[in-house]
Design a protein around this motif. Structure first.
Motif, PDB file in Angstrom:
ATOM      1  N   GLU A  73     -23.147  18.365   8.457  1.00  0.00           N
ATOM      2  CA  GLU A  73     -22.805  18.876   7.123  1.00  0.00           C
ATOM      3  C   GLU A  73     -21.491  19.673   7.137  1.00  0.00           C
ATOM      4  O   GLU A  73     -20.764  19.693   6.165  1.00  0.00           O
ATOM      5  CB  GLU A  73     -23.918  19.805   6.603  1.00  0.00           C
ATOM      6  N   SER A  74     -21.264  20.367   8.220  1.00  0.00           N
ATOM      7  CA  SER A  74     -20.105  21.275   8.246  1.00  0.00           C
ATOM      8  C   SER A  74     -19.071  20.875   9.301  1.00  0.00           C
ATOM      9  O   SER A  74     -18.053  21.535   9.463  1.00  0.00           O
ATOM     10  CB  SER A  74     -20.570  22.699   8.540  1.00  0.00           C
ATOM     11  N   ILE A  75     -19.320  19.751   9.966  1.00  0.00           N
ATOM     12  CA  ILE A  75     -18.496  19.439  11.134  1.00  0.00           C
ATOM     13  C   ILE A  75     -17.050  19.106  10.775  1.00  0.00           C
ATOM     14  O   ILE A  75     -16.144  19.340  11.568  1.00  0.00           O
ATOM     15  CB  ILE A  75     -19.152  18.309  11.986  1.00  0.00           C
ATOM     16  N   LEU A  76     -16.823  18.596   9.564  1.00  0.00           N
ATOM     17  CA  LEU A  76     -15.435  18.286   9.185  1.00  0.00           C
ATOM     18  C   LEU A  76     -14.589  19.560   9.114  1.00  0.00           C
ATOM     19  O   LEU A  76     -13.420  19.565   9.499  1.00  0.00           O
ATOM     20  CB  LEU A  76     -15.373  17.540   7.844  1.00  0.00           C
ATOM     21  N   PHE A  77     -15.203  20.642   8.649  1.00  0.00           N
ATOM     22  CA  PHE A  77     -14.503  21.930   8.633  1.00  0.00           C
ATOM     23  C   PHE A  77     -14.197  22.385  10.064  1.00  0.00           C
ATOM     24  O   PHE A  77     -13.121  22.879  10.357  1.00  0.00           O
ATOM     25  CB  PHE A  77     -15.351  23.001   7.922  1.00  0.00           C
ATOM     26  N   GLY A  78     -15.193  22.210  10.927  1.00  0.00           N
ATOM     27  CA  GLY A  78     -15.005  22.570  12.328  1.00  0.00           C
ATOM     28  C   GLY A  78     -13.870  21.776  12.954  1.00  0.00           C
ATOM     29  O   GLY A  78     -13.001  22.326  13.620  1.00  0.00           O
ATOM     30  N   PHE A  79     -13.869  20.456  12.691  1.00  0.00           N
ATOM     31  CA  PHE A  79     -12.803  19.611  13.239  1.00  0.00           C
ATOM     32  C   PHE A  79     -11.438  20.046  12.705  1.00  0.00           C
ATOM     33  O   PHE A  79     -10.457  20.097  13.450  1.00  0.00           O
ATOM     34  CB  PHE A  79     -13.057  18.139  12.885  1.00  0.00           C
ATOM     35  N   ALA A  80     -11.393  20.348  11.406  1.00  0.00           N
ATOM     36  CA  ALA A  80     -10.114  20.748  10.797  1.00  0.00           C
ATOM     37  C   ALA A  80      -9.571  21.996  11.496  1.00  0.00           C
ATOM     38  O   ALA A  80      -8.383  22.081  11.819  1.00  0.00           O
ATOM     39  CB  ALA A  80     -10.302  21.011   9.302  1.00  0.00           C
TER      40      ALA A  80
END
Lengths: 110, 110
Positions: A73-80
């Motif tokens: 759910e939040s991994i795209l923010f983490g990757f960014a």
């Protein structure tokens, strides 16, 4: 800027790419952290230097603990964030859908 | 065991002996701590070792911060603890009154 994050489907392959990319970034960051700590220890002369190392470790631990959550759910923010900080290259994420890569890229530029 | 601590008079010489003894113990403990940290850093292989070093520093910092209070009201307790832990020898306190030395000795054996 509003980035629509809901309802992104993750294929099994993408999940595996995501977890592997997270591990790659984590290993890079931890390697760099250990090198930095060894360097800081060489410079320690006074007790103030030791407490500064302690403050540094407290901050880095808090930071690292919060950053490598593999919840999709939040991994795209983490990757960014990891891309922005240089621990992850966009090419490490090859295989994710264009939509996800575009979102990560947009968030990393924010 | 009740140790009467109130109304102990401190001469200027005793105050100076007390502060100097505190500094001696502090320097010994910090030197040992720095040696221990350098040793622990050499052993670091994994991130868990680094966080263990962080935990160790957190505990030692908290401990040291609370232990070297030079307030004369409580300094006999501080000396007793330092004697018990081996950072201070009773001979480092030569020049204090027999009454104070007896109290420190009694507290250190508790």
């Amino acid at each position: 800027m509003l980035v629509q994050m809901n309802d992104l489907a993750w294929s099994t392959t993408e999940e595996s790419i995501a977890k592997s990319a997270l591990k790659t970034a984590y290993d890079r960051e931890i390697d760099a952290l250990m090198t930095e700590v060894r360097h800081q220890v060489e410079e320690i002369e006074h007790i103030g230097d030791l407490w500064r190392l302690h403050d540094f470790l407290s901050a880095r631990r808090h930071d690292v603990d919060g950053k490598y959550d593999d919840d999709l759910e939040s991994i795209l923010f983490g990757f960014a964030r990891l891309v922005k900080e240089g621990w992850l290259k966009m090419t490490d994420l090859d295989g994710l859908t264009k939509e996800k890569l575009a979102k990560i890229g947009a968030l990393a530029r924010m």
